[in-house]
Each structure stands twice: as structure tokens, then as C-alpha cells.
Design a protein around this motif. Structure first.
Motif, PDB file in Angstrom:
ATOM      1  N   CYS A  66     -48.585  88.289  28.315  1.00  0.00           N
ATOM      2  CA  CYS A  66     -49.629  88.094  27.295  1.00  0.00           C
ATOM      3  C   CYS A  66     -50.587  86.997  27.742  1.00  0.00           C
ATOM      4  O   CYS A  66     -51.809  87.107  27.573  1.00  0.00           O
ATOM      5  CB  CYS A  66     -49.011  87.718  25.948  1.00  0.00           C
ATOM      6  N   GLN A  67     -50.035  85.927  28.304  1.00  0.00           N
ATOM      7  CA  GLN A  67     -50.863  84.815  28.782  1.00  0.00           C
ATOM      8  C   GLN A  67     -51.730  85.263  29.955  1.00  0.00           C
ATOM      9  O   GLN A  67     -52.885  84.845  30.068  1.00  0.00           O
ATOM     10  CB  GLN A  67     -49.981  83.641  29.181  1.00  0.00           C
ATOM     11  N   MET A  68     -51.200  86.117  30.816  1.00  0.00           N
ATOM     12  CA  MET A  68     -51.979  86.623  31.953  1.00  0.00           C
ATOM     13  C   MET A  68     -53.096  87.553  31.481  1.00  0.00           C
ATOM     14  O   MET A  68     -54.156  87.620  32.100  1.00  0.00           O
ATOM     15  CB  MET A  68     -51.065  87.368  32.933  1.00  0.00           C
ATOM     16  N   LEU A  69     -52.874  88.253  30.389  1.00  0.00           N
ATOM     17  CA  LEU A  69     -53.847  89.198  29.852  1.00  0.00           C
ATOM     18  C   LEU A  69     -54.995  88.498  29.118  1.00  0.00           C
ATOM     19  O   LEU A  69     -56.103  89.030  29.048  1.00  0.00           O
ATOM     20  CB  LEU A  69     -53.126  90.172  28.915  1.00  0.00           C
ATOM     21  N   ALA A  70     -54.745  87.304  28.593  1.00  0.00           N
ATOM     22  CA  ALA A  70     -55.725  86.602  27.757  1.00  0.00           C
ATOM     23  C   ALA A  70     -57.105  86.448  28.407  1.00  0.00           C
ATOM     24  O   ALA A  70     -58.120  86.767  27.773  1.00  0.00           O
ATOM     25  CB  ALA A  70     -55.173  85.255  27.315  1.00  0.00           C
ATOM     26  N   PRO A  71     -57.220  85.996  29.671  1.00  0.00           N
ATOM     27  CA  PRO A  71     -58.566  85.849  30.246  1.00  0.00           C
ATOM     28  C   PRO A  71     -59.292  87.193  30.427  1.00  0.00           C
ATOM     29  O   PRO A  71     -60.514  87.264  30.323  1.00  0.00           O
ATOM     30  CB  PRO A  71     -58.344  85.170  31.597  1.00  0.00           C
ATOM     31  N   ILE A  72     -58.525  88.254  30.653  1.00  0.00           N
ATOM     32  CA  ILE A  72     -59.129  89.585  30.775  1.00  0.00           C
ATOM     33  C   ILE A  72     -59.725  89.993  29.435  1.00  0.00           C
ATOM     34  O   ILE A  72     -60.855  90.486  29.353  1.00  0.00           O
ATOM     35  CB  ILE A  72     -58.086  90.616  31.257  1.00  0.00           C
ATOM     36  N   LEU A  73     -58.981  89.749  28.360  1.00  0.00           N
ATOM     37  CA  LEU A  73     -59.476  90.094  27.028  1.00  0.00           C
ATOM     38  C   LEU A  73     -60.679  89.245  26.647  1.00  0.00           C
ATOM     39  O   LEU A  73     -61.593  89.730  25.977  1.00  0.00           O
ATOM     40  CB  LEU A  73     -58.352  89.954  26.005  1.00  0.00           C
ATOM     41  N   ASP A  74     -60.703  87.998  27.092  1.00  0.00           N
ATOM     42  CA  ASP A  74     -61.879  87.145  26.854  1.00  0.00           C
ATOM     43  C   ASP A  74     -63.119  87.769  27.497  1.00  0.00           C
ATOM     44  O   ASP A  74     -64.192  87.821  26.886  1.00  0.00           O
ATOM     45  CB  ASP A  74     -61.669  85.740  27.417  1.00  0.00           C
ATOM     46  N   MET A 122     -48.503  94.584  30.704  1.00  0.00           N
ATOM     47  CA  MET A 122     -49.683  94.022  31.371  1.00  0.00           C
ATOM     48  C   MET A 122     -50.577  95.158  31.868  1.00  0.00           C
ATOM     49  O   MET A 122     -50.091  96.132  32.440  1.00  0.00           O
ATOM     50  CB  MET A 122     -49.223  93.141  32.541  1.00  0.00           C
ATOM     51  N   GLN A 123     -51.877  95.033  31.614  1.00  0.00           N
ATOM     52  CA  GLN A 123     -52.860  96.028  32.056  1.00  0.00           C
ATOM     53  C   GLN A 123     -53.914  95.319  32.896  1.00  0.00           C
ATOM     54  O   GLN A 123     -54.286  94.194  32.588  1.00  0.00           O
ATOM     55  CB  GLN A 123     -53.534  96.683  30.846  1.00  0.00           C
ATOM     56  N   ASP A 124     -54.412  95.995  33.916  1.00  0.00           N
ATOM     57  CA  ASP A 124     -55.485  95.363  34.673  1.00  0.00           C
ATOM     58  C   ASP A 124     -56.832  95.630  33.992  1.00  0.00           C
ATOM     59  O   ASP A 124     -56.965  96.519  33.146  1.00  0.00           O
ATOM     60  CB  ASP A 124     -55.479  95.785  36.143  1.00  0.00           C
ATOM     61  N   GLU A 125     -57.788  94.829  34.356  1.00  0.00           N
ATOM     62  CA  GLU A 125     -59.098  94.891  33.713  1.00  0.00           C
ATOM     63  C   GLU A 125     -59.767  96.249  33.892  1.00  0.00           C
ATOM     64  O   GLU A 125     -60.381  96.776  32.954  1.00  0.00           O
ATOM     65  CB  GLU A 125     -59.999  93.771  34.258  1.00  0.00           C
ATOM     66  N   ALA A 126     -59.635  96.828  35.074  1.00  0.00           N
ATOM     67  CA  ALA A 126     -60.266  98.129  35.334  1.00  0.00           C
ATOM     68  C   ALA A 126     -59.720  99.196  34.390  1.00  0.00           C
ATOM     69  O   ALA A 126     -60.480 100.015  33.852  1.00  0.00           O
ATOM     70  CB  ALA A 126     -60.053  98.540  36.790  1.00  0.00           C
ATOM     71  N   ARG A 127     -58.426  99.188  34.171  1.00  0.00           N
ATOM     72  CA  ARG A 127     -57.812 100.176  33.260  1.00  0.00           C
ATOM     73  C   ARG A 127     -58.313  99.987  31.831  1.00  0.00           C
ATOM     74  O   ARG A 127     -58.635 100.947  31.138  1.00  0.00           O
ATOM     75  CB  ARG A 127     -56.285 100.048  33.316  1.00  0.00           C
ATOM     76  N   LEU A 128     -58.400  98.745  31.383  1.00  0.00           N
ATOM     77  CA  LEU A 128     -58.875  98.483  30.025  1.00  0.00           C
ATOM     78  C   LEU A 128     -60.341  98.881  29.863  1.00  0.00           C
ATOM     79  O   LEU A 128     -60.732  99.454  28.844  1.00  0.00           O
ATOM     80  CB  LEU A 128     -58.657  97.020  29.658  1.00  0.00           C
ATOM     81  N   ARG A 129     -61.141  98.602  30.868  1.00  0.00           N
ATOM     82  CA  ARG A 129     -62.557  99.006  30.814  1.00  0.00           C
ATOM     83  C   ARG A 129     -62.676 100.530  30.758  1.00  0.00           C
ATOM     84  O   ARG A 129     -63.505 101.074  30.047  1.00  0.00           O
ATOM     85  CB  ARG A 129     -63.335  98.447  31.999  1.00  0.00           C
ATOM     86  N   GLN A 130     -61.820 101.207  31.519  1.00  0.00           N
ATOM     87  CA  GLN A 130     -61.837 102.673  31.515  1.00  0.00           C
ATOM     88  C   GLN A 130     -61.513 103.209  30.114  1.00  0.00           C
ATOM     89  O   GLN A 130     -62.181 104.111  29.617  1.00  0.00           O
ATOM     90  CB  GLN A 130     -60.817 103.195  32.533  1.00  0.00           C
ATOM     91  N   VAL A 131     -60.517 102.638  29.463  1.00  0.00           N
ATOM     92  CA  VAL A 131     -60.136 103.058  28.120  1.00  0.00           C
ATOM     93  C   VAL A 131     -61.283 102.787  27.148  1.00  0.00           C
ATOM     94  O   VAL A 131     -61.634 103.645  26.337  1.00  0.00           O
ATOM     95  CB  VAL A 131     -58.838 102.334  27.670  1.00  0.00           C
ATOM     96  N   LEU A 132     -61.885 101.605  27.239  1.00  0.00           N
ATOM     97  CA  LEU A 132     -62.994 101.268  26.345  1.00  0.00           C
ATOM     98  C   LEU A 132     -64.198 102.182  26.591  1.00  0.00           C
ATOM     99  O   LEU A 132     -64.829 102.645  25.644  1.00  0.00           O
ATOM    100  CB  LEU A 132     -63.402  99.800  26.507  1.00  0.00           C
ATOM    101  N   ASP A 133     -64.504 102.431  27.860  1.00  0.00           N
ATOM    102  CA  ASP A 133     -65.640 103.309  28.175  1.00  0.00           C
ATOM    103  C   ASP A 133     -65.454 104.710  27.613  1.00  0.00           C
ATOM    104  O   ASP A 133     -66.395 105.368  27.204  1.00  0.00           O
ATOM    105  CB  ASP A 133     -65.869 103.388  29.689  1.00  0.00           C
ATOM    106  N   THR A 134     -64.214 105.169  27.581  1.00  0.00           N
ATOM    107  CA  THR A 134     -63.906 106.500  27.059  1.00  0.00           C
ATOM    108  C   THR A 134     -64.224 106.599  25.567  1.00  0.00           C
ATOM    109  O   THR A 134     -64.593 107.657  25.075  1.00  0.00           O
ATOM    110  CB  THR A 134     -62.421 106.825  27.293  1.00  0.00           C
ATOM    111  N   HIS A 135     -64.112 105.460  24.858  1.00  0.00           N
ATOM    112  CA  HIS A 135     -64.233 105.480  23.395  1.00  0.00           C
ATOM    113  C   HIS A 135     -65.466 104.767  22.849  1.00  0.00           C
ATOM    114  O   HIS A 135     -65.606 104.679  21.630  1.00  0.00           O
ATOM    115  CB  HIS A 135     -62.973 104.875  22.765  1.00  0.00           C
ATOM    116  N   THR A 136     -66.317 104.240  23.713  1.00  0.00           N
ATOM    117  CA  THR A 136     -67.544 103.593  23.237  1.00  0.00           C
ATOM    118  C   THR A 136     -68.738 104.276  23.875  1.00  0.00           C
ATOM    119  O   THR A 136     -68.631 104.865  24.947  1.00  0.00           O
ATOM    120  CB  THR A 136     -67.574 102.091  23.582  1.00  0.00           C
ATOM    121  N   ASP A 137     -69.856 104.192  23.193  1.00  0.00           N
ATOM    122  CA  ASP A 137     -71.086 104.817  23.721  1.00  0.00           C
ATOM    123  C   ASP A 137     -71.769 103.925  24.715  1.00  0.00           C
ATOM    124  O   ASP A 137     -71.731 102.775  24.703  1.00  0.00           O
ATOM    125  CB  ASP A 137     -72.059 105.114  22.579  1.00  0.00           C
TER     126      ASP A 137
END
Length: 137
Positions: A66-74, A122-137
Motif C-alpha cells: 500500500c505504501q509503495m502504491l501511494a506515490p503512483i496514486l498521487d 500491488m499494481q504498476d502505474e502503466a496497468r492502472l493508467r490502462q484501466v483508467l483509460d478504458t473507463h474515462t473519455d
């Protein structure tokens, strides 16, 4: 093609690019630049109602991943059209239980108030961006 037609085509393409950029900037300015710390169940519902796309991080302070994920979420909160919310599972155990959180970190993407994606661990930033891109315009 004659030169005036070519110039008009270039101008129209540039206007369209500027419109698209303005729309993206408007979407970004409509969401907070930092993760939203959820204060309780009522606040959680308010966040889901206020923003069309919300990435919720169910975390605990003692959790290493969770601590490692925090800067990615920021970074995601600062430069994506999605809002990022953080739910401390120690402080809000019932909320975590209601959303089926069994491992940390658990990320749930809500679109229009409904869960659309769930990622555990733990998820890497690229994976999270991919998920967000799929669901946002």
C-alpha cells in the motif's frame, strides 16, 4: 488540391486539436489533484456521486505494498480525469467489508457509482493508467 483549401484543412485540424485539449483540461480541473481521504460511509457515497470515475484505494498504513502504491496514486490523481479516493481499512472496517475487501491493497474503479474493475495487490502505474483509460473519455 489548391493552397486555400489545404490551409483551411490545416486550420480546421488545429481547431479540433485545441477543442480536444480544452476538453481534457476541463476534465482534469474537475477532479482533485490529490487523493481524497474518505472520512466514512456517507463521505464515500458523496465522493462516488460527485465524480463520474473514482479509483478507490482500500489500504492500511502498515501495509508495505500500500505504501509503495501511494506515490503512483498521487500521480494518477494529479494527471488523470478520474478522482482517486483512499479508504483506511483499519479506520473503516465496515466499508471495506461491504466492498468485499479481503486483501490489501484493493483498488476498485467506480464508474457512475457502480464498481467496474477490481484489482488486488500491488499494481504498476502503466496497468492502472490502462484501466483508467478504458473507463474515462
Amino acid at each position: 488540391m489548391d493552397e486555400p483549401d489545404e490551409l483551411e484543412r490545416i486550420r480546421e485540424k488545429k481547431r479540433e486539436q485545441l477543442r480536444e485539449r480544452a476538453e481534457r483540461e476541463q476534465q482534469l480541473s474537475a477532479t482533485p489533484d490529490a487523493p481524497i481521504p474518505v472520512q466514512g460511509p456517507a463521505h464515500f457515497e458523496e465522493v462516488l456521486e460527485e465524480y463520474p470515475t473514482v479509483l478507490v484505494d482500500f489500504y492500511a498504513d502498515w501495509c508495505g505494498p500500500c505504501q509503495m502504491l501511494a506515490p503512483i496514486l498521487d500521480r494518477l490523481a494529479a494527471d488523470t480525469a478520474a478522482a482517486v479516493a483512499k479508504v483506511d481499512t483499519d479506520a473503516h472496517q465496515l466499508l471495506a467489508q461491504q466492498h468485499g475487501v479481503r486483501g490489501l491493497p484493493t483498488l476498485v474503479l467506480f464508474v457512475d457509482g457502480e464498481p467496474a474493475e477490481r484489482l488486488v495487490g500491488m499494481q504498476d502505474e502503466a496497468r492502472l493508467r490502462q484501466v483508467l483509460d478504458t473507463h474515462t473519455d
